[in-house]
Design a protein around this motif. Structure first.
Motif, PDB file in Angstrom:
ATOM      1  N   LEU A  46       0.855  -1.301   0.100  1.00 18.00           N
ATOM      2  CA  LEU A  46      -0.108  -0.045   0.144  1.00 18.00           C
ATOM      3  C   LEU A  46       0.717   1.412  -0.171  1.00 18.00           C
ATOM      4  O   LEU A  46       0.874   2.038  -0.877  1.00 18.00           O
ATOM      5  N   PRO A  47       1.688   1.237   1.053  1.00 19.73           N
ATOM      6  CA  PRO A  47       2.603   2.539   0.642  1.00 19.73           C
ATOM      7  C   PRO A  47       3.198   2.493  -0.743  1.00 19.73           C
ATOM      8  O   PRO A  47       3.606   4.137  -1.394  1.00 19.73           O
ATOM      9  N   ALA A  48       3.084   1.667  -1.046  1.00 17.38           N
ATOM     10  CA  ALA A  48       4.451   2.164  -2.558  1.00 17.38           C
ATOM     11  C   ALA A  48       3.343   2.548  -3.471  1.00 17.38           C
ATOM     12  O   ALA A  48       4.100   3.687  -4.482  1.00 17.38           O
ATOM     13  N   PHE A  49       1.813   2.143  -3.401  1.00 16.90           N
ATOM     14  CA  PHE A  49       0.616   2.421  -4.269  1.00 16.90           C
ATOM     15  C   PHE A  49       0.928   3.960  -4.445  1.00 16.90           C
ATOM     16  O   PHE A  49       0.917   5.014  -5.055  1.00 16.90           O
ATOM     17  N   GLN A  50       0.754   4.138  -2.518  1.00 15.24           N
ATOM     18  CA  GLN A  50       0.602   5.851  -2.492  1.00 15.24           C
ATOM     19  C   GLN A  50       1.612   6.432  -3.340  1.00 15.24           C
ATOM     20  O   GLN A  50       1.069   7.391  -3.577  1.00 15.24           O
ATOM     21  N   PHE A  51       3.116   6.168  -2.937  1.00 13.11           N
ATOM     22  CA  PHE A  51       3.633   7.119  -3.795  1.00 13.11           C
ATOM     23  C   PHE A  51       3.277   7.257  -4.976  1.00 13.11           C
ATOM     24  O   PHE A  51       3.678   8.336  -5.272  1.00 13.11           O
ATOM     25  N   TRP A  52       3.589   5.856  -5.704  1.00  7.92           N
ATOM     26  CA  TRP A  52       3.485   6.087  -6.921  1.00  7.92           C
ATOM     27  C   TRP A  52       2.278   7.240  -7.622  1.00  7.92           C
ATOM     28  O   TRP A  52       2.668   7.820  -8.592  1.00  7.92           O
ATOM     29  N   TYR A  53       1.257   6.898  -6.919  1.00 10.75           N
ATOM     30  CA  TYR A  53      -0.416   7.385  -7.034  1.00 10.75           C
ATOM     31  C   TYR A  53       0.085   8.936  -6.867  1.00 10.75           C
ATOM     32  O   TYR A  53      -0.225  10.012  -8.104  1.00 10.75           O
ATOM     33  N   ASN A  54       0.332   9.438  -5.838  1.00 10.24           N
ATOM     34  CA  ASN A  54       0.474  10.940  -5.520  1.00 10.24           C
ATOM     35  C   ASN A  54       2.110  11.207  -5.681  1.00 10.24           C
ATOM     36  O   ASN A  54       1.905  12.692  -6.078  1.00 10.24           O
ATOM     37  N   VAL A  55       3.302  10.768  -6.454  1.00  5.52           N
ATOM     38  CA  VAL A  55       3.995  11.562  -6.836  1.00  5.52           C
ATOM     39  C   VAL A  55       5.106  10.454  -8.277  1.00  5.52           C
ATOM     40  O   VAL A  55       5.510  11.815  -8.456  1.00  5.52           O
ATOM     41  N   THR A  56       4.332  10.182  -8.328  1.00  7.05           N
ATOM     42  CA  THR A  56       5.168   9.575 -10.206  1.00  7.05           C
ATOM     43  C   THR A  56       4.207   9.463 -11.283  1.00  7.05           C
ATOM     44  O   THR A  56       4.409   9.651 -12.401  1.00  7.05           O
ATOM     45  N   ARG A  57       3.197   9.576 -10.478  1.00  3.08           N
ATOM     46  CA  ARG A  57       1.798   9.682 -11.904  1.00  3.08           C
ATOM     47  C   ARG A  57       1.597  10.604 -12.464  1.00  3.08           C
ATOM     48  O   ARG A  57       0.834  11.059 -11.592  1.00  3.08           O
ATOM     49  N   THR A  72       1.764  15.649 -11.535  1.00 11.89           N
ATOM     50  CA  THR A  72       1.651  14.152 -10.205  1.00 11.89           C
ATOM     51  C   THR A  72       0.418  15.179  -9.062  1.00 11.89           C
ATOM     52  O   THR A  72       0.519  16.925  -9.054  1.00 11.89           O
ATOM     53  N   PRO A  73      -0.096  14.617  -8.749  1.00 13.24           N
ATOM     54  CA  PRO A  73      -0.721  15.390  -7.182  1.00 13.24           C
ATOM     55  C   PRO A  73      -0.042  16.133  -6.433  1.00 13.24           C
ATOM     56  O   PRO A  73      -0.011  16.928  -6.098  1.00 13.24           O
ATOM     57  N   GLN A  74       1.363  15.680  -6.039  1.00 14.40           N
ATOM     58  CA  GLN A  74       2.506  16.140  -5.618  1.00 14.40           C
ATOM     59  C   GLN A  74       2.781  17.278  -5.672  1.00 14.40           C
ATOM     60  O   GLN A  74       3.093  18.675  -4.912  1.00 14.40           O
ATOM     61  N   GLN A  75       3.120  17.162  -7.456  1.00 18.93           N
ATOM     62  CA  GLN A  75       3.089  19.171  -7.317  1.00 18.93           C
ATOM     63  C   GLN A  75       2.093  19.423  -7.983  1.00 18.93           C
ATOM     64  O   GLN A  75       2.635  20.736  -7.470  1.00 18.93           O
ATOM     65  N   ALA A  76       0.586  19.796  -7.479  1.00 20.22           N
ATOM     66  CA  ALA A  76      -0.723  20.010  -7.420  1.00 20.22           C
ATOM     67  C   ALA A  76      -0.478  21.407  -6.732  1.00 20.22           C
ATOM     68  O   ALA A  76      -0.723  22.174  -6.605  1.00 20.22           O
ATOM     69  N   TRP A  77      -0.473  19.537  -4.703  1.00 18.06           N
ATOM     70  CA  TRP A  77       0.253  20.418  -4.309  1.00 18.06           C
ATOM     71  C   TRP A  77       0.928  21.596  -4.109  1.00 18.06           C
ATOM     72  O   TRP A  77       0.549  22.571  -2.937  1.00 18.06           O
ATOM     73  N   LEU A  78       2.293  20.988  -4.221  1.00 16.17           N
ATOM     74  CA  LEU A  78       3.399  22.873  -3.914  1.00 16.17           C
ATOM     75  C   LEU A  78       2.819  23.251  -4.802  1.00 16.17           C
ATOM     76  O   LEU A  78       4.286  23.988  -4.723  1.00 16.17           O
ATOM     77  N   GLY A  79       2.674  23.603  -6.130  1.00 18.31           N
ATOM     78  CA  GLY A  79       2.679  24.036  -6.932  1.00 18.31           C
ATOM     79  C   GLY A  79       3.732  24.240  -7.690  1.00 18.31           C
ATOM     80  O   GLY A  79       4.496  25.514  -8.074  1.00 18.31           O
TER      81      GLY A  79
END
Length: 120
Positions: free
Chosen positions: A65-76, A85-92
């Protein structure tokens, strides 16, 4: 976690897996799909990624599950976020105008989850 009222989310196996993971389960009110739009996207992606991936026990699930979470939010990259990625959008962070300081390949779940990790 909040899900819709589809029978698959009320099944014993789903409840057991969520319990193993320490995730609580709530259901949206019937006939109100707008109450959980984000989770619908997550579940669709999760189900697609799980295709032919066998999870043998709770210990493997806790690792997967943590691997999926990382992939989903940081690499996809997400098409509705303009390729961010969702992380890039969140951080602007705009990946099209800001060059990454570093990058590396990411792979998990026997290659089912793959992508590039960009560090800005």
């Amino acid at each position: 976690m909040k899900t819709d009222n589809h029978p698959v989310f009320r099944g014993k196996l789903v409840k057991r897996v969520l319990h193993w993971s320490g995730v609580g389960l709530r259901h949206s009110r019937p006939a109100r799909p707008w109450e959980n739009g984000y989770i619908e996207r997550l579940f669709g992606t999760f189900k697609h990624s799980l295709c032919d991936y066998l999870i043998a026990d709770a210990a493997q699930l806790r690792g997967a599950l943590p691997a999926f979470q990382f992939w989903y939010n940081v690499t996809r990259p997400h098409q509705h976020l303009g390729g961010q990625t969702p992380q890039q959008a969140w951080l602007g962070i705009d990946p099209w105008t800001t060059a990454p300081r570093a990058s590396h390949k990411f792979s998990a779940w026997g290659g089912r989850l793959r992508g590039m990790v960009l560090r800005h």
